[in-house]
Design a protein around this motif. Sequence first.
Motif, PDB file in Angstrom:
ATOM      1  N   ALA A 127      -0.082   9.906  -2.043  1.00 22.64           N
ATOM      2  CA  ALA A 127       1.174  10.287  -1.389  1.00 22.64           C
ATOM      3  C   ALA A 127       2.358   9.747  -2.161  1.00 22.64           C
ATOM      4  N   THR A 128       3.466  10.454  -2.080  1.00 23.37           N
ATOM      5  CA  THR A 128       4.680  10.003  -2.764  1.00 23.37           C
ATOM      6  C   THR A 128       5.183   8.712  -2.132  1.00 23.37           C
ATOM      7  N   GLU A 129       5.878   7.936  -2.926  1.00 21.94           N
ATOM      8  CA  GLU A 129       6.477   6.693  -2.416  1.00 21.94           C
ATOM      9  C   GLU A 129       7.460   7.009  -1.301  1.00 21.94           C
ATOM     10  N   ALA A 130       8.235   8.079  -1.464  1.00 18.88           N
ATOM     11  CA  ALA A 130       9.219   8.445  -0.439  1.00 18.88           C
ATOM     12  C   ALA A 130       8.535   8.750   0.894  1.00 18.88           C
ATOM     13  N   SER A 131       7.403   9.463   0.860  1.00 18.56           N
ATOM     14  CA  SER A 131       6.721   9.785   2.120  1.00 18.56           C
ATOM     15  C   SER A 131       6.115   8.523   2.746  1.00 18.56           C
ATOM     16  N   LYS A 132       5.627   7.615   1.920  1.00 14.57           N
ATOM     17  CA  LYS A 132       5.091   6.351   2.449  1.00 14.57           C
ATOM     18  C   LYS A 132       6.209   5.514   3.065  1.00 14.57           C
ATOM     19  N   GLU A 133       7.324   5.404   2.360  1.00 18.31           N
ATOM     20  CA  GLU A 133       8.449   4.622   2.876  1.00 18.31           C
ATOM     21  C   GLU A 133       8.947   5.187   4.202  1.00 18.31           C
ATOM     22  N   ALA A 134       9.082   6.503   4.283  1.00 20.21           N
ATOM     23  CA  ALA A 134       9.541   7.134   5.521  1.00 20.21           C
ATOM     24  C   ALA A 134       8.539   6.924   6.662  1.00 20.21           C
ATOM     25  N   PHE A 135       7.261   6.989   6.349  1.00 20.98           N
ATOM     26  CA  PHE A 135       6.191   6.768   7.327  1.00 20.98           C
ATOM     27  C   PHE A 135       6.324   5.371   7.943  1.00 20.98           C
ATOM     28  N   PHE A 136       6.450   4.361   7.098  1.00 25.24           N
ATOM     29  CA  PHE A 136       6.568   2.992   7.609  1.00 25.24           C
ATOM     30  C   PHE A 136       7.917   2.753   8.279  1.00 25.24           C
ATOM     31  N   ALA A 137       8.992   3.337   7.738  1.00 26.58           N
ATOM     32  CA  ALA A 137      10.316   3.196   8.352  1.00 26.58           C
ATOM     33  C   ALA A 137      10.361   3.817   9.746  1.00 26.58           C
ATOM     34  N   ALA A 138       9.530   4.833   9.982  1.00 26.23           N
ATOM     35  CA  ALA A 138       9.469   5.486  11.295  1.00 26.23           C
ATOM     36  C   ALA A 138       8.739   4.635  12.329  1.00 26.23           C
ATOM     37  N   GLY A 139       8.125   3.535  11.892  1.00 22.60           N
ATOM     38  CA  GLY A 139       7.445   2.640  12.828  1.00 22.60           C
ATOM     39  C   GLY A 139       5.934   2.646  12.746  1.00 22.60           C
ATOM     40  N   TYR A 140       5.393   3.402  11.813  1.00 22.59           N
ATOM     41  CA  TYR A 140       3.944   3.408  11.641  1.00 22.59           C
ATOM     42  C   TYR A 140       3.508   2.159  10.889  1.00 22.59           C
ATOM     43  N   THR A 141       2.244   1.759  11.095  1.00 21.31           N
ATOM     44  CA  THR A 141       1.690   0.541  10.509  1.00 21.31           C
ATOM     45  C   THR A 141       0.584   0.868   9.504  1.00 21.31           C
ATOM     46  N   GLU A 142       0.094  -0.151   8.847  1.00 19.79           N
ATOM     47  CA  GLU A 142      -1.032   0.054   7.933  1.00 19.79           C
ATOM     48  C   GLU A 142      -2.285   0.487   8.700  1.00 19.79           C
ATOM     49  N   ALA A 143      -2.450  -0.004   9.920  1.00 19.25           N
ATOM     50  CA  ALA A 143      -3.576   0.451  10.750  1.00 19.25           C
ATOM     51  C   ALA A 143      -3.431   1.948  11.032  1.00 19.25           C
ATOM     52  N   ASN A 144      -2.209   2.401  11.288  1.00 17.11           N
ATOM     53  CA  ASN A 144      -1.966   3.841  11.484  1.00 17.11           C
ATOM     54  C   ASN A 144      -2.277   4.620  10.218  1.00 17.11           C
ATOM     55  N   LEU A 145      -1.911   4.072   9.056  1.00 14.83           N
ATOM     56  CA  LEU A 145      -2.202   4.736   7.781  1.00 14.83           C
ATOM     57  C   LEU A 145      -3.707   4.984   7.641  1.00 14.83           C
ATOM     58  N   ILE A 146      -4.496   3.976   7.973  1.00 14.01           N
ATOM     59  CA  ILE A 146      -5.951   4.118   7.896  1.00 14.01           C
ATOM     60  C   ILE A 146      -6.417   5.240   8.828  1.00 14.01           C
ATOM     61  N   ASP A 147      -5.870   5.272  10.035  1.00 11.28           N
ATOM     62  CA  ASP A 147      -6.272   6.311  10.983  1.00 11.28           C
ATOM     63  C   ASP A 147      -5.809   7.694  10.538  1.00 11.28           C
ATOM     64  N   VAL A 148      -4.654   7.799   9.902  1.00  8.32           N
ATOM     65  CA  VAL A 148      -4.221   9.088   9.360  1.00  8.32           C
ATOM     66  C   VAL A 148      -5.272   9.589   8.376  1.00  8.32           C
ATOM     67  N   ILE A 149      -5.748   8.715   7.511  1.00  9.45           N
ATOM     68  CA  ILE A 149      -6.735   9.122   6.502  1.00  9.45           C
ATOM     69  C   ILE A 149      -8.055   9.524   7.164  1.00  9.45           C
ATOM     70  N   PHE A 150      -8.443   8.844   8.233  1.00 16.22           N
ATOM     71  CA  PHE A 150      -9.653   9.246   8.964  1.00 16.22           C
ATOM     72  C   PHE A 150      -9.501  10.660   9.519  1.00 16.22           C
ATOM     73  N   VAL A 151      -8.336  10.953  10.102  1.00 17.19           N
ATOM     74  CA  VAL A 151      -8.118  12.282  10.685  1.00 17.19           C
ATOM     75  C   VAL A 151      -8.046  13.342   9.584  1.00 17.19           C
TER      76      VAL A 151
END
Length: 181
Positions: A127-151
């Motif tokens: 994923a692009t750095e910009a999309s990762k930064e926006a994801f975390f800035a929106a309040g998502y966590t690293e645990a959420n990142l793992i679950d996104v990849i599972f889905v």
Amino acid sequence: MKTFSIPTKEQVSETNQAIFTNLEKGLGFVPNLYAYYAKNETALGDYLALQNRKSTLKAKEREVINLVTSQINECRYCQSAHTALGKLNGFNEDQILELRQGAASFDSKLDALVKFTASVVENRGKATEASKEAFFAAGYTEANLIDVIFVVGDKIISNYIHNLTDFAVDFPLAPALEKQL
């Protein structure tokens, strides 16, 4: 050209027959995708375990990931199934179409999830750095990142199975989009 058929309950193993019975009780029918998995002794049970695992993501967020991933992978079956499920999870038709087009103007947090998911799928996990930064800035966590990849992984399995087999879609057909993500 090889054609792929959907097995009936009588054509699958006893273990898969029991799963069919549970699906019929819970959903009212056995979706063709699930029935197709039953051609393999363990795939249906394994897939349902993956799909039903506990998650840090809400059902609505998982539907966002399912819709975006299925759109990028051009899977009509999953686009259709998750359009129906998206409606059950509170999205209206216009919101679902917007999600499939790569945005969520109606919710800034979901918009970050849409864009992150699209970047993950389109870039095969890079994923692009910009999309990762926006994801975390929106309040998502690293645990959420793992679950996104599972889905995403769960949905890629289904997308690829249907894209390879092209069996009948047994949900109301999702409208085609004029432009792909």
